[in-house]
Design an enzyme around this catalytic site. Structure first.
Site, short mmCIF file in Angstrom:
data_model
loop_
_atom_site.label_atom_id
_atom_site.label_comp_id
_atom_site.label_asym_id
_atom_site.label_seq_id
_atom_site.Cartn_x
_atom_site.Cartn_y
_atom_site.Cartn_z
N THR A 186 23.19 17.78 6.40
CA THR A 186 23.35 17.52 4.97
C THR A 186 24.80 17.15 4.64
OG1 THR A 186 23.61 19.91 4.63
CG2 THR A 186 21.43 18.97 4.22
N ASP A 231 32.39 24.81 0.96
CA ASP A 231 31.87 24.63 2.31
C ASP A 231 32.97 24.34 3.33
OD1 ASP A 231 29.36 25.12 1.38
OD2 ASP A 231 28.61 23.06 1.57
N GLY A 232 34.01 23.63 2.91
CA GLY A 232 35.09 23.33 3.83
C GLY A 232 35.77 24.59 4.34
N TYR A 248 28.14 14.64 6.61
CA TYR A 248 28.47 13.26 6.95
C TYR A 248 27.25 12.51 7.49
CZ TYR A 248 31.22 9.50 9.25
OH TYR A 248 31.75 8.30 9.67
N ALA A 249 26.45 13.18 8.32
CA ALA A 249 25.28 12.52 8.91
C ALA A 249 24.30 12.06 7.85
CB ALA A 249 24.60 13.46 9.90
N LEU A 250 24.15 12.82 6.77
CA LEU A 250 23.22 12.44 5.70
C LEU A 250 23.70 11.17 5.01
CD1 LEU A 250 20.71 13.14 4.04
CD2 LEU A 250 22.18 14.53 2.56
N SER A 251 25.01 11.07 4.77
CA SER A 251 25.53 9.88 4.10
C SER A 251 25.41 8.64 4.98
CB SER A 251 27.00 10.09 3.72
OG SER A 251 27.83 10.17 4.85
N ASN A 310 29.60 21.46 11.76
CA ASN A 310 28.82 20.36 11.19
C ASN A 310 28.55 19.25 12.18
OD1 ASN A 310 28.19 21.18 8.62
ND2 ASN A 310 29.82 20.06 7.60
#
Length: 292
Positions: A188, A73-74, A190-193, A147
């Site tokens: 899904t 993904d990166g 950084y925001a998810l974490s 993202n």
């Protein structure tokens, strides 16, 4: 069957020699189908005896009908930001870990990609973020993010203080470790974490997710995709703003970060029958039996 993809660019994971062999095999397979193949310069460094055209990403954007990204993904995040202004569709081949964006398996690559080139695919537009940083009347930088745009505390560890406005209207002051402004794709990541909601990528919305807020009543909020989010640094304490964890800028008190949806969109191609909910179940292990 005639394919609309006559020129395909292959882009491998940065500094990943292990991608060279599958990339070379894929290039030969595409050429056997009568497809013109090009490779970006960084990928070409790892392909021994490369005889394909080596094109800068901007030239790939102007000439390619399709870009196949081999990595995780990166890798896809970086390429998507760069090629979005050219409206080049992207296919992601997963050689990473999670693969929310790179959903074509390396094990079934040729069967899956053959069907996609013959028309058995779905096109999914994804929101891209446009962000700017200014210091008074001085613009510091303009960046795109796929993202998220995140403002985070500095190395010394003190809470930063922010004022948040949406479409010019005051929303709240925030003392926290940071604040994430996320696209649906980034929901899904950084925001998810940080406790943010999972947002379906078909939606045009922005999610504002505080990171470890001092006041527990500061909760995530979802706003329309056409909104303009402004973050004013009241106390910076060495804070920085990051764009997809790819680029960043150091911040001072008084700086303003503005985030809105970009006029460009990322176009992802998925195999026919792509199911977003199946992908979530698989990647987030929702089908596992508790305690099993």
């Amino acid at each position: 069957m005639s394919s609309p993809f006559r020129h395909v660019a292959l882009i491998g994971k940065h500094r990943s020699p292990e991608a060279a062999v599958p990339l070379s095999e894929l290039a030969a397979w595409l050429e056997a189908r009568g497809v013109e193949v090009s490779i970006d310069p960084i990928t070409a460094e790892h392909v021994q005896g490369n005889r394909r055209a080596v094109l800068e990403l901007a030239e790939i954007g102007r000439r390619a009908d399709l870009a196949i990204v081999i990595g995780g993904d990166g890798t896809m995040l970086n390429i998507a930001r760069t090629l979005a202004p050219f409206d080049v569709p992207l296919v992601g081949v997963n050689m990473g870990r999670l693969g929310f964006l790179t959903d074509v398996s390396a094990e079934t690559l040729f069967d899956t990609l053959g069907a996609m080139l013959d028309g058995a695919h779905v096109v999914e537009p994804r929101m891209l973020l446009a962000a700017s940083v200014r210091r008074g009347d001085l613009p510091l930088m303009d960046m795109a993010a796929f993202n998220e745009v995140s403002v985070n505390k500095g190395a010394h560890g003190g809470l930063i203080e922010l004022e948040v406005r949406i479409d010019g209207q005051f929303v709240y002051n925030l003392r926290a470790d940071g604040l994430i402004v996320s696209s649906p794709t980034g929901s899904t990541a950084y925001a998810l974490s940080a406790g943010g909601p999972i947002v379906h990528p078909a939606l045009s919305v922005l999610s504002l997710v505080p990171v470890c807020p001092h006041t527990l009543s500061n909760r995530p909020i979802v706003v329309p995709g056409g909104a303009r989010v402004e973050i004013f640094m009241l106390r910076a304490y060495g804070a920085r703003v990051q764009f997809d964890s790819h680029s960043h800028a150091e911040l001072e008190a008084g700086d303003c970060i503005c985030v809105a949806s970009s006029t460009h969109a990322v176009r992802l191609l998925h195999p026919l029958g792509h199911d977003y909910y199946h992908m979530l179940r698989e990647k987030l292990h929702w089908s596992e039996t508790p305690g099993g």
